[in-house]
Scaffold this motif. Structure first.
Motif, PDB file in Angstrom:
ATOM      1  N   VAL A   1       0.847  -1.193   0.000  1.00  0.00           N
ATOM      2  CA  VAL A   1       0.000   0.000   0.000  1.00  0.00           C
ATOM      3  C   VAL A   1       0.882   1.243   0.000  1.00  0.00           C
ATOM      4  O   VAL A   1       1.841   1.329   0.769  1.00  0.00           O
ATOM      5  N   LEU A   2       0.560   2.188  -0.876  1.00  0.00           N
ATOM      6  CA  LEU A   2       1.178   3.508  -0.888  1.00  0.00           C
ATOM      7  C   LEU A   2       0.074   4.547  -0.736  1.00  0.00           C
ATOM      8  O   LEU A   2      -0.882   4.561  -1.514  1.00  0.00           O
ATOM      9  N   VAL A   3       0.210   5.405   0.261  1.00  0.00           N
ATOM     10  CA  VAL A   3      -0.763   6.467   0.508  1.00  0.00           C
ATOM     11  C   VAL A   3      -0.063   7.805   0.291  1.00  0.00           C
ATOM     12  O   VAL A   3       0.918   8.111   0.969  1.00  0.00           O
ATOM     13  N   ALA A   4      -0.562   8.592  -0.655  1.00  0.00           N
ATOM     14  CA  ALA A   4      -0.008   9.915  -0.957  1.00  0.00           C
ATOM     15  C   ALA A   4      -1.029  10.964  -0.527  1.00  0.00           C
ATOM     16  O   ALA A   4      -1.929  11.314  -1.304  1.00  0.00           O
TER      17      ALA A   4
ATOM     18  N   GLN B   1      -3.986  12.927  -2.516  1.00  0.00           N
ATOM     19  CA  GLN B   1      -5.249  12.260  -2.187  1.00  0.00           C
ATOM     20  C   GLN B   1      -5.418  10.983  -3.026  1.00  0.00           C
ATOM     21  O   GLN B   1      -6.486  10.707  -3.576  1.00  0.00           O
ATOM     22  N   GLN B   2      -4.331  10.207  -3.102  1.00  0.00           N
ATOM     23  CA  GLN B   2      -4.347   8.963  -3.861  1.00  0.00           C
ATOM     24  C   GLN B   2      -3.831   7.824  -2.992  1.00  0.00           C
ATOM     25  O   GLN B   2      -2.914   8.004  -2.194  1.00  0.00           O
ATOM     26  N   THR B   3      -4.439   6.658  -3.171  1.00  0.00           N
ATOM     27  CA  THR B   3      -3.995   5.437  -2.503  1.00  0.00           C
ATOM     28  C   THR B   3      -3.866   4.331  -3.531  1.00  0.00           C
ATOM     29  O   THR B   3      -4.807   4.026  -4.260  1.00  0.00           O
ATOM     30  N   LEU B   4      -2.679   3.755  -3.602  1.00  0.00           N
ATOM     31  CA  LEU B   4      -2.423   2.590  -4.442  1.00  0.00           C
ATOM     32  C   LEU B   4      -2.309   1.371  -3.544  1.00  0.00           C
ATOM     33  O   LEU B   4      -1.641   1.431  -2.507  1.00  0.00           O
ATOM     34  N   SER B   5      -2.934   0.283  -3.933  1.00  0.00           N
ATOM     35  CA  SER B   5      -2.883  -0.906  -3.086  1.00  0.00           C
ATOM     36  C   SER B   5      -2.891  -2.158  -3.953  1.00  0.00           C
ATOM     37  O   SER B   5      -3.439  -2.165  -5.058  1.00  0.00           O
TER      38      SER B   5
ATOM     39  N   LEU C   1      -6.164   1.672  -7.698  1.00  0.00           N
ATOM     40  CA  LEU C   1      -5.884   3.086  -7.486  1.00  0.00           C
ATOM     41  C   LEU C   1      -7.192   3.765  -7.125  1.00  0.00           C
ATOM     42  O   LEU C   1      -8.079   3.910  -7.965  1.00  0.00           O
ATOM     43  N   ASP C   2      -7.334   4.109  -5.834  1.00  0.00           N
ATOM     44  CA  ASP C   2      -8.545   4.775  -5.340  1.00  0.00           C
ATOM     45  C   ASP C   2      -9.810   4.023  -5.739  1.00  0.00           C
ATOM     46  O   ASP C   2     -10.802   4.618  -6.172  1.00  0.00           O
ATOM     47  N   GLY C   3      -9.764   2.706  -5.616  1.00  0.00           N
ATOM     48  CA  GLY C   3     -10.954   1.894  -5.864  1.00  0.00           C
ATOM     49  C   GLY C   3     -11.095   1.390  -7.281  1.00  0.00           C
ATOM     50  O   GLY C   3     -11.923   0.512  -7.546  1.00  0.00           O
ATOM     51  N   GLY C   4     -10.331   1.948  -8.217  1.00  0.00           N
ATOM     52  CA  GLY C   4     -10.364   1.477  -9.603  1.00  0.00           C
ATOM     53  C   GLY C   4      -9.120   0.669  -9.931  1.00  0.00           C
ATOM     54  O   GLY C   4      -8.121   0.734  -9.227  1.00  0.00           O
ATOM     55  N   THR C   5      -9.193  -0.093 -11.010  1.00  0.00           N
ATOM     56  CA  THR C   5      -8.071  -0.940 -11.392  1.00  0.00           C
ATOM     57  C   THR C   5      -6.952  -0.118 -12.019  1.00  0.00           C
ATOM     58  O   THR C   5      -7.206   0.769 -12.843  1.00  0.00           O
TER      59      THR C   5
END
Length: 268
Positions: free
Chosen positions: A120-123, A127-131, A140-144
């Motif tokens: 997980v990367l939280v920026a 306001q972005q989260t990659l997981s 990426l924020d709920g999308g692929t």
């Protein structure tokens, strides 16, 4: 196929606590936090320590049998005997964080058998989260999220001399991105399809790379050393060599380009 459920559970935990950690870091951003200097002229801030303390308490409270490896915690060999280990960089890109730049992130991975299974990367400023979880994909924020298909222009990021040297060997136009202080985020830009290739010198540590490695892999990319080997994490040494991240289908081509650029630099 291995059971993905433990990875999904760990991913949910790490995402939740990663976002909370990002909010803690953001509370210091732009407010002149106290800064100290480590060996190698590397800065560490009040925010780094606050995020590290929060994550260590909360993650190990939830998973007390996991090991712990963090840039801002004194290392212990105890982690080597754990089935799973948290690998954490409280703020990846601290220099940029201190200087008010937006591309820094909280980086958290879960490593098992020397490879990341959750990342997980939280920026917070972006306001972005990659997981990602192994076998689940990258979000990426709920999308692929997925890697970029090749075009007539090769978009690259990495150390400027390294990038400059690639232009002599590339078979297409090269576009170089501006400096990005977070190595983890630079690598993750491959997973988001923003760039074709990310290069890194041989000075990165596990905590800079583990989360981004899985995020790139699950988005259809590869991150390897110059010998095309996947990286091993949670080993006695945490230092990694020079690296290339790219679309998996074109990784051999990008590796060849990087090797030629590296040889040119050595001969200069």
């Amino acid at each position: 196929m291995p059971d993905a459920e433990p990875n999904r559970k760990d991913l949910k935990l790490v995402e939740e606590l990663g976002r909370e950690a990002g909010a803690i870091a953001l509370s210091y951003f732009g407010k002149d936090p106290e800064v100290w200097w480590k060996e190698g002229d590397s800065p560490v801030s009040q925010a780094d320590f606050a995020v590290d303390a929060f994550l260590k308490e909360k993650l190990l409270e939830a998973r007390p049998d996991y090991g712990w490896l963090s840039e801002e915690t004194e290392d212990s060999d105890e982690r080597l005997g754990a089935l799973r280990t948290f690998v954490v960089d409280p703020i990846d890109g601290t220099r940029g964080f201190i200087n008010g730049m937006d591309r820094w992130c909280v980086s958290i991975a879960v490593v098992e058998d020397n490879r990341p299974v959750v990342g997980v990367l939280v920026a917070p400023v972006l306001q972005q989260t990659l997981s990602a979880a192994l076998g689940v994909g990258t979000m990426l924020d709920g999308g692929t999220a997925s890697v970029r298909a090749p075009t007539d222009t090769l978009i690259m990021t990495g150390p400027r001399p390294f990038l400059n040297a690639t232009e002599d060997f590339a078979d297409r136009a090269v576009e170089k991105t501006p400096f990005i202080p977070s190595l983890a985020w630079r690598l993750a830009m491959v997973a988001m399809g923003e760039i074709d290739v990310a290069l890194a010198r041989g000075s990165a540590r596990d905590w800079d790379l583990a989360a981004a490695d899985l995020i790139v892999h699950e988005a259809g990319g590869r991150l390897t050393d110059m010998r095309s080997k996947a990286l091993s994490y949670n080993c006695p040494s945490t230092r990694q060599g020079s690296l290339v991240a790219s679309n998996a289908d074109h990784h051999d081509e990008m590796l060849d380009l990087a090797r030629r650029a590296m040889n040119k630099q050595r001969q200069a």
